[in-house]
Design a protein around this motif. Structure first.
Motif, PDB file in Angstrom:
ATOM      1  N   ARG A   1       0.843  -1.201  -0.182  1.00 30.92           N
ATOM      2  CA  ARG A   1       0.073   0.090  -0.116  1.00 30.92           C
ATOM      3  C   ARG A   1       0.813   1.105  -0.061  1.00 30.92           C
ATOM      4  O   ARG A   1       0.640   2.189  -0.673  1.00 30.92           O
ATOM      5  CB  ARG A   1      -0.800  -0.054   1.318  1.00 30.92           C
ATOM      6  CG  ARG A   1      -2.241  -0.995   0.864  1.00 30.92           C
ATOM      7  CD  ARG A   1      -3.246  -0.960   2.045  1.00 30.92           C
ATOM      8  NE  ARG A   1      -2.750  -1.507   3.349  1.00 30.92           N
ATOM      9  CZ  ARG A   1      -3.117  -2.357   3.821  1.00 30.92           C
ATOM     10  NH1 ARG A   1      -3.652  -3.327   2.958  1.00 30.92           N
ATOM     11  NH2 ARG A   1      -2.599  -3.031   4.752  1.00 30.92           N
ATOM     12  N   ALA A   2       2.072   1.134   0.767  1.00 26.18           N
ATOM     13  CA  ALA A   2       2.938   2.304   0.720  1.00 26.18           C
ATOM     14  C   ALA A   2       3.295   2.642  -0.676  1.00 26.18           C
ATOM     15  O   ALA A   2       3.783   3.970  -1.116  1.00 26.18           O
ATOM     16  CB  ALA A   2       3.990   2.149   1.723  1.00 26.18           C
TER      17      ALA A   2
ATOM     18  N   GLU B   1       3.277   5.689  -3.043  1.00 25.61           N
ATOM     19  CA  GLU B   1       4.509   6.319  -3.159  1.00 25.61           C
ATOM     20  C   GLU B   1       4.788   7.170  -1.684  1.00 25.61           C
ATOM     21  O   GLU B   1       5.389   7.993  -1.697  1.00 25.61           O
ATOM     22  CB  GLU B   1       4.582   7.179  -4.137  1.00 25.61           C
ATOM     23  CG  GLU B   1       4.446   6.317  -5.505  1.00 25.61           C
ATOM     24  CD  GLU B   1       5.076   7.132  -6.728  1.00 25.61           C
ATOM     25  OE1 GLU B   1       5.026   8.306  -6.847  1.00 25.61           O
ATOM     26  OE2 GLU B   1       5.424   6.437  -7.795  1.00 25.61           O
ATOM     27  N   LYS B   2       4.541   6.291  -0.620  1.00 23.21           N
ATOM     28  CA  LYS B   2       4.938   7.001   0.646  1.00 23.21           C
ATOM     29  C   LYS B   2       5.885   6.107   1.390  1.00 23.21           C
ATOM     30  O   LYS B   2       6.308   5.404   0.948  1.00 23.21           O
ATOM     31  CB  LYS B   2       3.406   7.044   1.642  1.00 23.21           C
ATOM     32  CG  LYS B   2       2.335   7.785   0.930  1.00 23.21           C
ATOM     33  CD  LYS B   2       1.204   7.829   1.968  1.00 23.21           C
ATOM     34  CE  LYS B   2       0.124   8.746   1.563  1.00 23.21           C
ATOM     35  NZ  LYS B   2      -1.139   8.707   2.547  1.00 23.21           N
ATOM     36  N   ARG B   3       6.317   6.618   2.446  1.00 21.32           N
ATOM     37  CA  ARG B   3       7.458   6.237   3.212  1.00 21.32           C
ATOM     38  C   ARG B   3       7.233   4.867   3.617  1.00 21.32           C
ATOM     39  O   ARG B   3       5.954   4.285   3.998  1.00 21.32           O
ATOM     40  CB  ARG B   3       7.772   7.031   4.449  1.00 21.32           C
ATOM     41  CG  ARG B   3       8.930   6.471   5.250  1.00 21.32           C
ATOM     42  CD  ARG B   3       8.977   7.429   6.788  1.00 21.32           C
ATOM     43  NE  ARG B   3      10.105   7.031   7.498  1.00 21.32           N
ATOM     44  CZ  ARG B   3      11.484   7.424   7.145  1.00 21.32           C
ATOM     45  NH1 ARG B   3      11.589   8.407   6.397  1.00 21.32           N
ATOM     46  NH2 ARG B   3      12.107   7.210   8.173  1.00 21.32           N
TER      47      ARG B   3
ATOM     48  N   GLY C   1       7.115   7.189  -9.601  1.00 21.70           N
ATOM     49  CA  GLY C   1       8.176   7.576  -9.111  1.00 21.70           C
ATOM     50  C   GLY C   1       9.350   7.077  -8.396  1.00 21.70           C
ATOM     51  O   GLY C   1       9.112   5.617  -8.352  1.00 21.70           O
ATOM     52  N   ALA C   2      10.322   7.317  -7.724  1.00 23.03           N
ATOM     53  CA  ALA C   2      11.317   6.583  -7.257  1.00 23.03           C
ATOM     54  C   ALA C   2      10.964   5.821  -6.058  1.00 23.03           C
ATOM     55  O   ALA C   2      11.556   4.645  -5.784  1.00 23.03           O
ATOM     56  CB  ALA C   2      12.638   7.534  -6.849  1.00 23.03           C
ATOM     57  N   ALA C   3       9.898   6.113  -5.578  1.00 23.38           N
ATOM     58  CA  ALA C   3       9.157   5.367  -4.130  1.00 23.38           C
ATOM     59  C   ALA C   3       8.871   4.140  -4.561  1.00 23.38           C
ATOM     60  O   ALA C   3       8.434   3.479  -3.556  1.00 23.38           O
ATOM     61  CB  ALA C   3       8.470   6.259  -3.258  1.00 23.38           C
ATOM     62  N   SER C   4       8.543   3.877  -5.941  1.00 17.33           N
ATOM     63  CA  SER C   4       7.991   2.670  -6.436  1.00 17.33           C
ATOM     64  C   SER C   4       8.963   1.534  -6.353  1.00 17.33           C
ATOM     65  O   SER C   4       8.843   0.367  -6.958  1.00 17.33           O
ATOM     66  CB  SER C   4       7.417   2.837  -7.613  1.00 17.33           C
ATOM     67  OG  SER C   4       6.089   3.618  -7.522  1.00 17.33           O
ATOM     68  N   VAL C   5      10.281   1.910  -6.177  1.00 19.81           N
ATOM     69  CA  VAL C   5      11.371   0.904  -6.206  1.00 19.81           C
ATOM     70  C   VAL C   5      11.954   0.556  -4.796  1.00 19.81           C
ATOM     71  O   VAL C   5      12.005   1.444  -3.974  1.00 19.81           O
ATOM     72  CB  VAL C   5      12.619   1.440  -7.044  1.00 19.81           C
ATOM     73  CG1 VAL C   5      13.630   0.524  -6.859  1.00 19.81           C
ATOM     74  CG2 VAL C   5      12.404   2.248  -8.129  1.00 19.81           C
ATOM     75  N   ILE C   6      12.041  -0.836  -4.491  1.00 18.24           N
ATOM     76  CA  ILE C   6      12.245  -1.210  -3.283  1.00 18.24           C
ATOM     77  C   ILE C   6      13.040  -2.548  -3.258  1.00 18.24           C
ATOM     78  O   ILE C   6      13.418  -3.041  -4.360  1.00 18.24           O
ATOM     79  CB  ILE C   6      11.070  -1.655  -2.445  1.00 18.24           C
ATOM     80  CG1 ILE C   6      10.330  -2.959  -3.104  1.00 18.24           C
ATOM     81  CG2 ILE C   6       9.619  -0.482  -2.375  1.00 18.24           C
ATOM     82  CD1 ILE C   6       9.204  -3.513  -2.232  1.00 18.24           C
ATOM     83  N   GLY C   7      13.832  -2.687  -1.991  1.00 19.27           N
ATOM     84  CA  GLY C   7      14.479  -3.936  -1.996  1.00 19.27           C
ATOM     85  C   GLY C   7      13.776  -5.065  -1.180  1.00 19.27           C
ATOM     86  O   GLY C   7      12.655  -5.022  -0.687  1.00 19.27           O
ATOM     87  N   HIS C   8      14.220  -6.355  -1.850  1.00 19.64           N
ATOM     88  CA  HIS C   8      13.506  -7.417  -1.050  1.00 19.64           C
ATOM     89  C   HIS C   8      13.551  -7.497   0.241  1.00 19.64           C
ATOM     90  O   HIS C   8      12.523  -7.906   1.097  1.00 19.64           O
ATOM     91  CB  HIS C   8      14.524  -8.668  -1.696  1.00 19.64           C
ATOM     92  CG  HIS C   8      13.616  -9.993  -1.409  1.00 19.64           C
ATOM     93  ND1 HIS C   8      14.295 -11.245  -1.663  1.00 19.64           N
ATOM     94  CD2 HIS C   8      12.298 -10.396  -1.237  1.00 19.64           C
ATOM     95  CE1 HIS C   8      13.389 -12.040  -1.366  1.00 19.64           C
ATOM     96  NE2 HIS C   8      12.333 -11.644  -1.337  1.00 19.64           N
ATOM     97  N   SER C   9      14.673  -6.855   1.107  1.00 20.00           N
ATOM     98  CA  SER C   9      14.690  -6.535   2.285  1.00 20.00           C
ATOM     99  C   SER C   9      13.603  -5.895   2.940  1.00 20.00           C
ATOM    100  O   SER C   9      13.226  -5.873   3.985  1.00 20.00           O
ATOM    101  CB  SER C   9      15.785  -6.371   2.912  1.00 20.00           C
ATOM    102  OG  SER C   9      16.210  -4.802   2.315  1.00 20.00           O
TER     103      SER C   9
END
Length: 312
Positions: free
Chosen positions: A103-104, A108-110, A162-170
């Motif tokens: 959901r975050a 595109e939130k923290r 935006g860049a907030a759509s990129v996450i790590g597996h961790s």
């Protein structure tokens, strides 16, 4: 939420970011779509492989293994920064993760801390496996880190994320640590998702093409003004050759009134205007010819340059 990119659009998105892309086998139709839905897609997930060697890693991620069938990602990013595309569609890379994190990402939130494994990440995320031992000591070359950011930026750009759509597996699945390790050297700065997202944001903020531009050819220098050839025989009191061209140049240069009609004859009005031109020309004053009513080849060229040269 977004409809997944077609194979062609995925390939284009990566190439448009200036990446070197290798298409591996039947990657366009290689997927796990028969095991569950693919999409709507919401982000990009970055992993490390816990392997060494490009060829071995690409084949492992393409085929998978007995406990986890392939494809294990959409693309493998090797140490040199080359992207090896191995799948288009659902891939076994994300597993179950935290719905609060999803959901975050959508908003595109923290990101909140991941503390649950209740949501199918394979449905919602593109995945890139990046060649690294994952022991926290194996360095990430700068070329590889840049390729990770560019691959993520390409997909985000294609979807309008935006860049907030990129996450790590961790950040998705409890217990995971990837990606991790130093950048450039064993004592280099740590690779973090915050660092990757910052670079993705820079790329997305750049309106210019990310691929190297072709240098434009230098514009040819304008040729200097070349006056027409001096009419041989042009002299005061004569009607041939015609003095009309001389009169037009004198008018354009401001030495002859535009109200005087043009004529073939090199008459008194033309002679007076030529004398005015000579009076205004330093070279002729210095030579004592500043009242000369006759014009020769050099004077003709100088007059035409004054009259027309700056307009060419």
């Amino acid at each position: 939420m977004s409809t997944p990119l077609t194979a062609d659009r995925l390939l284009k998105a990566l190439k448009d970011e200036g990446l070197t892309v290798v298409q591996v086998g039947n990657w366009r139709t290689h997927n796990r779509n028969h095991k569950g839905p693919w999409g709507p897609v919401n982000g990009v997930m970055i992993h490390h492989t816990v392997t060494q060697g490009t060829a071995h890693t690409v084949e492992l991620c393409r085929a998978g293994h007995s406990a986890l069938p392939g494809p294990l990602c959409h693309g493998v990013i090797d140490k040199a920064g080359t992207v090896h595309l191995i799948a288009s569609g659902r891939a076994n890379h994300a597993g179950l993760g935290d719905d609060d994190v999803l959901r975050a990402v959508i908003a595109e939130k923290r990101l909140p801390a991941d503390n649950e494994a209740n949501t199918d990440g394979n449905r919602h995320f593109y995945g890139f496996e990046c060649v690294n031992l994952g022991d926290g000591r194996d360095p990430w070359p700068a070329e590889q880190v840049e390729a990770i950011a560019r691959a993520a930026a390409g997909i985000c750009r294609a979807h309008g994320w935006g860049a907030a759509s990129v996450i790590g597996h961790s950040e998705w699945q409890p217990g995971k640590v990837d990606p991790r390790g130093p950048i450039g050297a064993p004592d280099g700065p740590a690779l973090t998702m915050a660092r990757i997202r910052a670079r993705v944001e820079q790329l997305l903020d750049d309106d210019k093409p990310t691929t190297p531009s072709t240098p434009s050819k230098p514009k040819p220098k304008p040729k200097p003004y070349a006056p027409p050839a001096f009419p041989k025989g042009l002299a005061p009191g004569r009607k041939a050759p015609s003095a009309r061209g001389l009169q037009r140049a004198l008018k354009a240069a401001g030495f002859m009134s535009k109200g005087i009609p043009e004529a073939d004859s090199y008459g008194p009005a033309t002679q007076t205007a030529v004398a005015r031109f000579h009076q205004a020309h330093p070279a002729y004053r210095a030579a004592g010819l500043h009242y000369d009513p006759a014009i020769g080849p050099r004077g003709w060229a100088a007059l035409h340059t004054v009259a027309y040269g700056k307009k060419k």
